[in-house]
Motif scaffolding. Structure first.
Motif, short mmCIF file in Angstrom:
data_model
loop_
_atom_site.label_atom_id
_atom_site.label_comp_id
_atom_site.label_asym_id
_atom_site.label_seq_id
_atom_site.Cartn_x
_atom_site.Cartn_y
_atom_site.Cartn_z
N PHE A 80 0.82 -1.21 0.00
CA PHE A 80 0.00 0.00 0.00
C PHE A 80 0.85 1.26 0.00
CE2 PHE A 80 -2.70 3.35 1.56
CZ PHE A 80 -3.93 3.08 0.98
N LYS B 229 2.47 1.75 -3.47
CA LYS B 229 1.24 2.49 -3.79
C LYS B 229 0.30 1.68 -4.68
CE LYS B 229 3.84 6.74 -3.18
NZ LYS B 229 5.10 6.14 -2.79
N GLN B 230 0.22 0.40 -4.39
CA GLN B 230 -0.62 -0.54 -5.14
C GLN B 230 -1.86 -0.86 -4.30
OE1 GLN B 230 -0.10 -1.59 -8.33
NE2 GLN B 230 1.59 -0.11 -8.30
N THR B 231 -2.81 0.06 -4.31
CA THR B 231 -3.98 -0.10 -3.45
C THR B 231 -4.82 -1.31 -3.83
OG1 THR B 231 -5.23 1.46 -4.81
CG2 THR B 231 -4.08 2.36 -2.88
N GLY B 232 -4.86 -1.69 -5.11
CA GLY B 232 -5.61 -2.87 -5.54
C GLY B 232 -4.97 -4.16 -5.05
N TRP B 233 -3.65 -4.27 -5.19
CA TRP B 233 -2.96 -5.46 -4.68
C TRP B 233 -3.03 -5.52 -3.16
CZ3 TRP B 233 -2.23 -9.39 -7.60
CH2 TRP B 233 -2.00 -9.23 -8.95
N LEU C 254 -5.48 -4.42 -1.43
CA LEU C 254 -6.85 -4.86 -1.13
C LEU C 254 -6.97 -6.37 -1.23
CD1 LEU C 254 -9.80 -4.36 -0.50
CD2 LEU C 254 -10.15 -3.79 -2.92
N ASN D 108 -9.33 0.17 2.96
CA ASN D 108 -8.55 -0.11 1.76
C ASN D 108 -9.44 -0.17 0.52
OD1 ASN D 108 -5.77 -2.40 1.15
ND2 ASN D 108 -6.83 -1.15 -0.31
N TRP E 80 -9.26 2.42 -2.60
CA TRP E 80 -9.07 1.92 -3.97
C TRP E 80 -10.20 2.43 -4.86
CZ3 TRP E 80 -12.27 -1.49 -6.69
CH2 TRP E 80 -11.80 -1.81 -7.96
N TRP E 81 -11.44 2.26 -4.42
CA TRP E 81 -12.61 2.63 -5.23
C TRP E 81 -12.66 4.14 -5.50
CZ3 TRP E 81 -15.91 0.35 -8.30
CH2 TRP E 81 -17.04 1.05 -8.70
N ASN F 21 -10.34 6.26 -5.59
CA ASN F 21 -9.17 6.82 -6.28
C ASN F 21 -8.77 6.07 -7.54
OD1 ASN F 21 -8.17 9.04 -4.34
ND2 ASN F 21 -8.62 7.29 -3.01
N LYS F 22 -9.53 5.03 -7.90
CA LYS F 22 -9.11 4.18 -9.02
C LYS F 22 -9.12 4.89 -10.36
CE LYS F 22 -13.60 1.89 -9.64
NZ LYS F 22 -14.00 2.51 -10.86
#
Length: 178
Positions: free
Chosen positions: A109, A113-117, A119, A162, A166-167, A169-170
Motif C-alpha cells: 500500500f 502504492k498498489q492499493t488494488g494489490w 486490497l 482499503n 481503492w474505489w 481513487n481508481k
C-alpha cells in the motif's frame, strides 16, 4: 493426530512468551517503517478518503495493541500444540501465514502504492484470520479469541478503508511519486 506439520522452529518461537509477542511487534514496526514518510507525501495527501476514516494517531495505537495480542495468541496456541489439542497446529500455521500477509500489506500500500494489490492481500488476510480465530477458539478453549476477535474486527474495518481508498481513487490521476 494432525495432518499439518508445523516446522519445529516456528513452534519453538511461539513457545517463548517474549519472542512470541516481540516477533509481530518488531516485524510490524519494520514493515510499516516507511509509512510515516509516505503519509506526509504528495501521493497520500492527494487521495480521496472515505467516511469513517480515523485520525492518524489511531493507527499506531491500534496496531501496537493488535500485534501484542496476536503474539500472545500465538503463545497460547503453541501451548495447545504441545498439549496435543486438535486443530492447534493448523491454527498456529495459519497464524504465521496471516503474519506474512499482514507484513506484506504496508509495503504494497504505502511503498509501492498498489492499493488494488493491497486490497487483495488484506481480503485474504481478513479471511485467514476469521478461519484461524475459529480454529484456535476450539483448540484453546476460547483463550485466543480475547486477542483475535478484536483483530478480526479491526481487519474488517481496515478492509473497508482499503477498498474505499481503492474505489474512490481508481479513476483519478494520483501522483505515485513525491
Amino acid at each position: 493426530m494432525s495432518t499439518f506439520n508445523l516446522p519445529p522452529f516456528l513452534l519453538n518461537t511461539a513457545r517463548i512468551p517474549a519472542v512470541a509477542v516481540g516477533l509481530p511487534l518488531v516485524a510490524g514496526w519494520l514493515s510499516g517503517s516507511q509509512t510515516y514518510k509516505v503519509i506526509d507525501g504528495r501521493w497520500y495527501r492527494s487521495l480521496v478518503f472515505p467516511p469513517l476514516y480515523p485520525p492518524r494517531a489511531a493507527f499506531p495505537i491500534a496496531w501496537t495493541t493488535l500485534y501484542f495480542g496476536m503474539g500472545w495468541a500465538s503463545h497460547v496456541a503453541a501451548q495447545a500444540v504441545v498439549a496435543g489439542r486438535p486443530g492447534a497446529e493448523l491454527g498456529l500455521g495459519l497464524y504465521y501465514a496471516q503474519l506474512g500477509m499482514n507484513l506484506a500489506w504496508s509495503p504494497l500500500f504505502f511503498t509501492y502504492k498498489q492499493t488494488g494489490w493491497a486490497l487483495l492481500d488484506i481480503a485474504a488476510l481478513t479471511a485467514t484470520n476469521f478461519y484461524m480465530t475459529s480454529i484456535l477458539h476450539e483448540a484453546t478453549d476460547g483463550w485466543t479469541s480475547y486477542a483475535l476477535v478484536p483483530y478480526c474486527a479491526w481487519l474488517s474495518y481496515a478492509t473497508y478503508l482499503n477498498a474505499s481508498l481503492w474505489w474512490l481513487n481508481k479513476d483519478r490521476h494520483v501522483p505515485k511519486y513525491d
